[in-house]
Design a protein around this motif. Structure first.
Motif: not given
Length: 159
Positions: A52-57, A59-69, A140-148
């Motif tokens: 959920m954190q990754a999805e929110a980050a 989306l906020d960064a302008g990416f489209r999340v196609t799903g969570i498996a 892990k643990p990584y920041t959402m900024a590093s993920l985006t």
């Protein structure tokens, strides 16, 4: 005069806002889909909160999340249907198969590459994943900024 009942509401539906001639719309929709696909990301993560954190980050960064498996099988099914540009892949997943096996399926069948986001980034795991051309590794643990940031850099690479 009687009031219409709830069961009659389907007959009272308001007209749609669609223009009468929507022959031009499909071409515009297809162009938007291509743009969206270039920023489309599949998340493969069985930890609900991290997903959920990754999805929110993203989306906020302008990416489209196609799903969570949550399993390797779900990841392949979703990727076949949605055609993401890349997958964020955990190593430990629900089910029998792990993220390296899922990455192998995605790479062999669809040419889809992954950014591994995992606590399991030891030498053996990286060696197993190497044939599937990982785009990057996040420990892990990584920041959402590093993920985006890693996703942005991975999508900017030439194919």
């Amino acid at each position: 005069m009687t009031q219409p009942s709830m069961s009659d509401s389907h007959e009272l539906a308001a007209p749609t806002d669609r223009p009468p001639d929507d022959k031009v719309a499909p071409a515009a929709d297809e162009a938007n889909d291509r743009v969206d696909q270039s920023r489309a990301v599949l998340i493969v993560e069985d930890d609900f909160l991290i997903a959920m954190q990754a999805e929110a980050a993203l989306l906020d960064a302008g990416f489209r999340v196609t799903g969570i498996a949550t399993t390797a099988e779900e990841a392949l099914t979703m990727a076949r249907e949605q055609k993401p540009a890349l997958a964020i892949m955990d190593i430990r997943l629900a089910g029998r198969r792990d993220g390296v096996e899922a990455a192998g399926d995605l790479f062999r069948e669809l040419g889809l590459r992954c950014v591994f986001a995992t606590a399991h980034d030891d030498f053996l795991t990286r060696t197993r994943a190497e044939p599937f051309a990982p785009l990057g590794w996040l420990s892990k643990p990584y920041t959402m900024a590093s993920l985006t940031s890693v996703v942005r850099a991975s999508l900017a690479r030439p194919a």
